[in-house]
Motif scaffolding. Structure first.
Motif, short mmCIF file in Angstrom:
data_model
loop_
_atom_site.label_atom_id
_atom_site.label_comp_id
_atom_site.label_asym_id
_atom_site.label_seq_id
_atom_site.Cartn_x
_atom_site.Cartn_y
_atom_site.Cartn_z
N LEU A 1 0.83 -1.22 0.00
CA LEU A 1 0.00 0.00 0.00
C LEU A 1 0.87 1.26 0.00
O LEU A 1 0.53 2.24 -0.65
CB LEU A 1 -0.94 0.00 1.20
N THR A 2 1.96 1.23 0.73
CA THR A 2 2.87 2.38 0.76
C THR A 2 3.42 2.66 -0.63
O THR A 2 3.46 3.81 -1.07
CB THR A 2 4.02 2.12 1.76
N GLY A 3 3.83 1.62 -1.34
CA GLY A 3 4.33 1.80 -2.70
C GLY A 3 3.25 2.32 -3.64
O GLY A 3 3.50 3.21 -4.46
N ALA A 4 2.05 1.78 -3.51
CA ALA A 4 0.94 2.21 -4.37
C ALA A 4 0.56 3.66 -4.08
O ALA A 4 0.27 4.43 -5.00
CB ALA A 4 -0.27 1.30 -4.17
N LEU A 5 0.57 4.04 -2.82
CA LEU A 5 0.26 5.42 -2.46
C LEU A 5 1.34 6.37 -2.98
O LEU A 5 1.03 7.44 -3.51
CB LEU A 5 0.12 5.56 -0.94
N ARG A 6 2.60 5.96 -2.90
CA ARG A 6 3.70 6.78 -3.43
C ARG A 6 3.51 6.99 -4.94
O ARG A 6 3.62 8.11 -5.44
CB ARG A 6 5.03 6.10 -3.15
N ASP A 7 3.17 5.91 -5.65
CA ASP A 7 2.94 6.01 -7.10
C ASP A 7 1.75 6.92 -7.41
O ASP A 7 1.81 7.76 -8.30
CB ASP A 7 2.70 4.63 -7.71
N ALA A 8 0.65 6.74 -6.67
CA ALA A 8 -0.56 7.54 -6.92
C ALA A 8 -0.30 9.02 -6.65
O ALA A 8 -0.78 9.88 -7.39
CB ALA A 8 -1.71 7.03 -6.06
N LEU A 9 0.47 9.31 -5.62
CA LEU A 9 0.79 10.72 -5.33
C LEU A 9 1.68 11.32 -6.42
O LEU A 9 1.51 12.48 -6.80
CB LEU A 9 1.48 10.85 -3.96
N ARG A 10 2.59 10.52 -6.95
CA ARG A 10 3.44 11.00 -8.04
C ARG A 10 2.59 11.29 -9.29
O ARG A 10 2.77 12.31 -9.95
CB ARG A 10 4.53 9.99 -8.37
N VAL A 11 1.65 10.40 -9.58
CA VAL A 11 0.75 10.61 -10.72
C VAL A 11 -0.09 11.87 -10.50
O VAL A 11 -0.22 12.72 -11.39
CB VAL A 11 -0.16 9.38 -10.95
N ALA A 12 -0.64 12.03 -9.30
CA ALA A 12 -1.46 13.21 -9.01
C ALA A 12 -0.65 14.49 -9.11
O ALA A 12 -1.11 15.49 -9.67
CB ALA A 12 -2.08 13.08 -7.62
N THR A 13 0.57 14.45 -8.61
CA THR A 13 1.44 15.63 -8.69
C THR A 13 1.75 15.97 -10.14
O THR A 13 1.66 17.13 -10.55
CB THR A 13 2.75 15.37 -7.91
N SER A 14 2.09 14.96 -10.91
CA SER A 14 2.42 15.17 -12.32
C SER A 14 1.23 15.74 -13.08
O SER A 14 1.35 16.71 -13.83
CB SER A 14 2.87 13.86 -12.96
N ARG A 15 0.07 15.13 -12.88
CA ARG A 15 -1.12 15.59 -13.60
C ARG A 15 -1.55 16.97 -13.13
O ARG A 15 -2.00 17.80 -13.92
CB ARG A 15 -2.25 14.59 -13.44
N GLY A 16 -1.41 17.24 -11.84
CA GLY A 16 -1.76 18.55 -11.31
C GLY A 16 -0.90 19.65 -11.92
O GLY A 16 -1.38 20.74 -12.23
#
Length: 100
Positions: free
Chosen positions: A74-89
Motif C-alpha cells: 500500500l505504501t508503494g501504491a500510495l507513493r505512485d498515486a501521489l506522483r501521478v497526481a502531482t504530475s497531472r496537477g
C-alpha cells in the motif's frame, strides 16, 4: 497550457531514487505515451490492491505478516498515486493561461 520550459514529472524514479522529468512539447510523443501508460498501470494496480486490502482487513484471521506485506504494498501504491497526481496537477491549465 503548460509553459514551454515546464518539465513533466514521470511516474518512475531514477536508479538513485530521485524523480525523473521529461522535457517535451509533444504530449503524443513516445516518452509521453509511455508515461501515460505507466500511470494507468500504476493506478490500476492501486485499485486492485485496495480491493485486496479490504478483503484482508475484513478477515479476522489475517496474520500480522500478511498485514505487514499489505502495508508495504500500500505504501508503494500510495507513493505512485501521489506522483501521478502531482504530475497531472502540474499539467492542468491555470485560469490565467486561458486569457493569455
Amino acid at each position: 497550457m503548460k509553459a514551454r520550459n515546464e518539465l513533466r514529472l514521470l511516474p518512475w524514479s531514477g536508479p538513485d531514487g530521485k524523480p525523473c522529468f521529461l522535457s517535451t512539447d509533444d504530449s503524443d510523443g513516445y516518452m509521453s505515451r509511455l508515461a501515460d501508460n505507466m500511470e494507468a498501470v500504476q493506478l490500476g494496480m492501486a485499485a486492485e490492491l485496495l480491493e485486496q486490502a479490504q478483503e484482508l482487513l475484513d478477515d479476522r484471521d489475517t496474520e500480522a505478516e500478511e498485514l505487514r506485506l499489505l502495508t508495504t504494498r500500500l505504501t508503494g501504491a500510495l507513493r505512485d498515486a501521489l506522483r501521478v497526481a502531482t504530475s497531472r496537477g502540474r499539467r492542468l491549465t491555470t485560469p490565467e493561461s486561458h486569457y493569455s
